[in-house]
Design an enzyme around this catalytic site. Structure first.
Site, PDB file in Angstrom:
ATOM      1  N   TYR A 161      -0.996   8.517  -2.328  1.00 55.29           N
ATOM      2  CA  TYR A 161      -1.046   8.311  -3.773  1.00 55.29           C
ATOM      3  C   TYR A 161      -2.310   8.925  -4.374  1.00 55.29           C
ATOM      4  O   TYR A 161      -2.355   9.229  -5.560  1.00 55.29           O
ATOM      5  CB  TYR A 161      -1.058   6.808  -4.092  1.00 55.29           C
ATOM      6  CG  TYR A 161       0.282   6.102  -4.076  1.00 55.29           C
ATOM      7  CD1 TYR A 161       1.417   6.662  -3.514  1.00 55.29           C
ATOM      8  CD2 TYR A 161       0.395   4.829  -4.651  1.00 55.29           C
ATOM      9  CE1 TYR A 161       2.627   5.981  -3.507  1.00 55.29           C
ATOM     10  CE2 TYR A 161       1.606   4.147  -4.663  1.00 55.29           C
ATOM     11  CZ  TYR A 161       2.714   4.719  -4.089  1.00 55.29           C
ATOM     12  OH  TYR A 161       3.917   4.042  -4.101  1.00 55.29           O
ATOM     13  N   GLY A 162      -3.354   9.046  -3.524  1.00 54.85           N
ATOM     14  CA  GLY A 162      -4.689   9.445  -4.007  1.00 54.85           C
ATOM     15  C   GLY A 162      -4.723  10.637  -4.950  1.00 54.85           C
ATOM     16  O   GLY A 162      -5.378  10.594  -5.986  1.00 54.85           O
TER      17      GLY A 162
ATOM     18  N   CYS B 196     -11.204   2.449  -0.161  1.00 53.85           N
ATOM     19  CA  CYS B 196      -9.839   2.886   0.143  1.00 53.85           C
ATOM     20  C   CYS B 196      -9.463   2.117   1.387  1.00 53.85           C
ATOM     21  O   CYS B 196     -10.250   2.069   2.356  1.00 53.85           O
ATOM     22  CB  CYS B 196      -9.786   4.386   0.404  1.00 53.85           C
ATOM     23  SG  CYS B 196      -8.196   4.929   1.080  1.00 53.85           S
ATOM     24  N   THR B 197      -8.282   1.514   1.364  1.00 52.06           N
ATOM     25  CA  THR B 197      -7.936   0.607   2.461  1.00 52.06           C
ATOM     26  C   THR B 197      -7.647   1.357   3.777  1.00 52.06           C
ATOM     27  O   THR B 197      -7.501   0.730   4.821  1.00 52.06           O
ATOM     28  CB  THR B 197      -6.742  -0.286   2.062  1.00 52.06           C
ATOM     29  OG1 THR B 197      -5.665   0.553   1.625  1.00 52.06           O
ATOM     30  CG2 THR B 197      -7.138  -1.235   0.956  1.00 52.06           C
ATOM     31  N   HIS B 198      -7.569   2.680   3.711  1.00 50.34           N
ATOM     32  CA  HIS B 198      -7.473   3.458   4.953  1.00 50.34           C
ATOM     33  C   HIS B 198      -8.825   3.585   5.673  1.00 50.34           C
ATOM     34  O   HIS B 198      -8.876   3.745   6.890  1.00 50.34           O
ATOM     35  CB  HIS B 198      -7.008   4.894   4.657  1.00 50.34           C
ATOM     36  CG  HIS B 198      -5.540   5.054   4.459  1.00 50.34           C
ATOM     37  ND1 HIS B 198      -4.861   4.514   3.412  1.00 50.34           N
ATOM     38  CD2 HIS B 198      -4.621   5.729   5.203  1.00 50.34           C
ATOM     39  CE1 HIS B 198      -3.588   4.853   3.502  1.00 50.34           C
ATOM     40  NE2 HIS B 198      -3.414   5.586   4.574  1.00 50.34           N
TER      41      HIS B 198
ATOM     42  N   CYS C 128      -4.198  -1.533  -2.187  1.00 52.21           N
ATOM     43  CA  CYS C 128      -4.391  -0.090  -2.321  1.00 52.21           C
ATOM     44  C   CYS C 128      -5.276   0.105  -3.549  1.00 52.21           C
ATOM     45  O   CYS C 128      -4.924  -0.343  -4.648  1.00 52.21           O
ATOM     46  CB  CYS C 128      -3.033   0.572  -2.528  1.00 52.21           C
ATOM     47  SG  CYS C 128      -3.122   2.326  -2.931  1.00 52.21           S
ATOM     48  N   ASN C 129      -6.418   0.736  -3.342  1.00 51.66           N
ATOM     49  CA  ASN C 129      -7.339   0.939  -4.464  1.00 51.66           C
ATOM     50  C   ASN C 129      -6.735   1.865  -5.511  1.00 51.66           C
ATOM     51  O   ASN C 129      -6.912   1.664  -6.712  1.00 51.66           O
ATOM     52  CB  ASN C 129      -8.653   1.534  -3.967  1.00 51.66           C
ATOM     53  CG  ASN C 129      -9.466   0.512  -3.201  1.00 51.66           C
ATOM     54  OD1 ASN C 129     -10.286  -0.184  -3.773  1.00 51.66           O
ATOM     55  ND2 ASN C 129      -9.218   0.386  -1.915  1.00 51.66           N
ATOM     56  N   THR C 130      -6.023   2.895  -5.050  1.00 55.87           N
ATOM     57  CA  THR C 130      -5.465   3.867  -5.993  1.00 55.87           C
ATOM     58  C   THR C 130      -4.437   3.196  -6.900  1.00 55.87           C
ATOM     59  O   THR C 130      -4.457   3.381  -8.123  1.00 55.87           O
ATOM     60  CB  THR C 130      -4.816   5.034  -5.209  1.00 55.87           C
ATOM     61  OG1 THR C 130      -5.734   5.455  -4.189  1.00 55.87           O
ATOM     62  CG2 THR C 130      -4.500   6.191  -6.116  1.00 55.87           C
TER      63      THR C 130
ATOM     64  N   GLU D 296      -4.221   9.675   8.470  1.00 57.58           N
ATOM     65  CA  GLU D 296      -2.757   9.643   8.606  1.00 57.58           C
ATOM     66  C   GLU D 296      -2.269  10.588   9.713  1.00 57.58           C
ATOM     67  O   GLU D 296      -1.231  10.370  10.305  1.00 57.58           O
ATOM     68  CB  GLU D 296      -2.083  10.005   7.269  1.00 57.58           C
ATOM     69  CG  GLU D 296      -2.350   8.982   6.165  1.00 57.58           C
ATOM     70  CD  GLU D 296      -1.198   8.017   5.942  1.00 57.58           C
ATOM     71  OE1 GLU D 296      -0.055   8.390   6.210  1.00 57.58           O
ATOM     72  OE2 GLU D 296      -1.462   6.878   5.491  1.00 57.58           O
TER      73      GLU D 296
ATOM     74  N   ASP E 134       0.866  -1.192   0.000  1.00 58.12           N
ATOM     75  CA  ASP E 134       0.000   0.000   0.000  1.00 58.12           C
ATOM     76  C   ASP E 134       0.895   1.233   0.000  1.00 58.12           C
ATOM     77  O   ASP E 134       2.088   1.152   0.343  1.00 58.12           O
ATOM     78  CB  ASP E 134      -0.910   0.024   1.244  1.00 58.12           C
ATOM     79  CG  ASP E 134      -1.882   1.214   1.218  1.00 58.12           C
ATOM     80  OD1 ASP E 134      -2.546   1.416   0.187  1.00 58.12           O
ATOM     81  OD2 ASP E 134      -1.948   1.956   2.215  1.00 58.12           O
ATOM     82  N   SER E 135       0.300   2.366  -0.358  1.00 57.43           N
ATOM     83  CA  SER E 135       1.042   3.629  -0.299  1.00 57.43           C
ATOM     84  C   SER E 135       1.488   3.928   1.141  1.00 57.43           C
ATOM     85  O   SER E 135       2.499   4.592   1.334  1.00 57.43           O
ATOM     86  CB  SER E 135       0.152   4.763  -0.801  1.00 57.43           C
ATOM     87  OG  SER E 135      -1.001   4.839   0.018  1.00 57.43           O
TER      88      SER E 135
HETATM   89  N1  DGL Z   1      -4.997   3.254   0.843  1.00 53.95           N
HETATM   90  C1  DGL Z   1      -5.037   3.784  -0.485  1.00 53.95           C
HETATM   91  C2  DGL Z   1      -6.232   3.241  -1.258  1.00 53.95           C
HETATM   92  O1  DGL Z   1      -6.767   2.185  -0.938  1.00 53.95           O
HETATM   93  C3  DGL Z   1      -5.036   5.280  -0.635  1.00 53.95           C
HETATM   94  C4  DGL Z   1      -4.170   6.082   0.220  1.00 53.95           C
HETATM   95  C5  DGL Z   1      -3.451   7.162  -0.515  1.00 53.95           C
HETATM   96  O2  DGL Z   1      -4.069   8.118  -1.013  1.00 53.95           O
HETATM   97  O3  DGL Z   1      -2.239   7.018  -0.620  1.00 53.95           O
HETATM   98  O4  DGL Z   1      -6.652   3.854  -2.209  1.00 53.95           O
END
Ligand code: DGL
Length: 285
Positions: A54-55, A204-206, A85-87, A170, A22-23
């Site tokens: 990364y978003g 988003c995994t966050h 990570c979805n992004t 974060e 993940d990012s």
């Molecule tokens: N956890 C990442 C996701 O699932 C996004 C976090 C980020 O923006 O870096 O998209």
């Protein structure tokens, strides 16, 4: 030519841990579910914290960063890498699978989180109207619209980018009152599309860290879905169907954590996402 074949067979036969990427910290919410469901395997987790989030980044940037990190997993011997990570799944996975993998490491595999979730969501909605809450990158890519259409064309999909949610998480501000404004704002926006939406996906995994807070503001008839369990179930199924990959995944029940930023910072925050303390090492990518 001989060298090429030697390289091919070396990369084909490497045994190693399953890589989870993940990012930053978000992928830990997925790793937690995967390791609970499939505890026999070894796992390497890498958070590219130095370059997160990364978003908001461009396609090219997310693709290049993700590719570098995938190469790092391959160099560590991983036969299989999950982009938790979805992004990264939205902006990099397809290019890596179709363009790069053959050259980088034939015989190895990279999987994402969007497809397994898209496969499942059509079964879970009764009204056939769902909402996707994600980063700007995930929403702009249209990946969920494309993937859900493949599996459940009857499902109407609404999307909402929530660019403040990852920074709130974060920076550990997600359970404070200030977060309420941004949570309500994006819930109101997505629910304004239709009062028939019965399933909202935390794409988003966050976001699982916001689950409790979101549920406070969500009408009770709407189901809030996180991806960890869906991805873990899908991985178990994938490994069953692909013994040629499964047999290259080592099984000593270990989990190792790596970050591209400060290991101390990672250890401090990771526990919130992973549910237990971790001991990470720093890597330069
Ligand atoms: N956890 C990442 C996701 O699932 C996004 C976090 C980020 O923006 O870096 O998209």
């Amino acid at each position: 030519m001989q060298y090429a074949w030697f390289f091919y067979f070396c990369t084909m036969s490497t045994k190693g841990a399953i890589g989870v990427f993940d990012s930053g910290y978000g992928g830990l919410t997925v790793l937690k579910e995967i390791a609970a469901k499939l505890p026999q395997y070894d796992y390497l987790y890498l958070g590219d914290n130095a370059r997160a989030p990364y978003g908001p980044r461009s396609f090219d940037t997310v693709y290049n960063y993700t590719k570098e990190c995938v190469q790092w997993f391959f160099d560590k011997g991983c036969p299989l890498v999950i982009l938790a990570c979805n992004t990264a799944s939205a902006k990099a996975l397809r290019s890596i699978q179709q363009k790069d993998l053959e050259q980088m490491a034939p015989g190895k595999r990279v999987l994402g989180v969007i497809r397994p979730t898209s496969e499942k969501i059509g079964e879970l909605t009764k009204t056939k109207q769902v909402g996707i809450l994600g980063t700007k990158g995930t929403v702009q890519s249209g990946s969920y619209l494309i993937e859900i259409e493949k599996f459940s064309p009857e499902v109407k999909v609404y999307q909402e980018a929530c660019p403040m949610w990852v920074p709130l998480i974060e920076n550990n501000e997600y359970s404070n009152e200030g977060a309420d404004f941004f949570i309500k704002k994006h819930l109101n926006n997505i629910l304004a599309h239709s009062n028939e939406i019965d399933t909202l996906l935390l794409a988003c995994t966050h976001y699982p860290l916001l689950k409790e807070k979101i549920e406070q503001f969500l009408p009770k008839h709407i189901t809030l879905l996180s991806q960890g369990d869906i991805v873990a179930t899908s991985l178990a199924d994938y490994l069953n169907r692909h013994p040629e990959i499964e047999e290259n995944c080592t099984k000593n029940a270990t989990v190792q954590f790596f970050t591209t930023d400060s290991a101390d910072d990672f250890n401090e925050k990771a526990a919130i996402f992973y549910g237990q303390s971790v001991n990470a090492s720093h890597v330069d990518i």
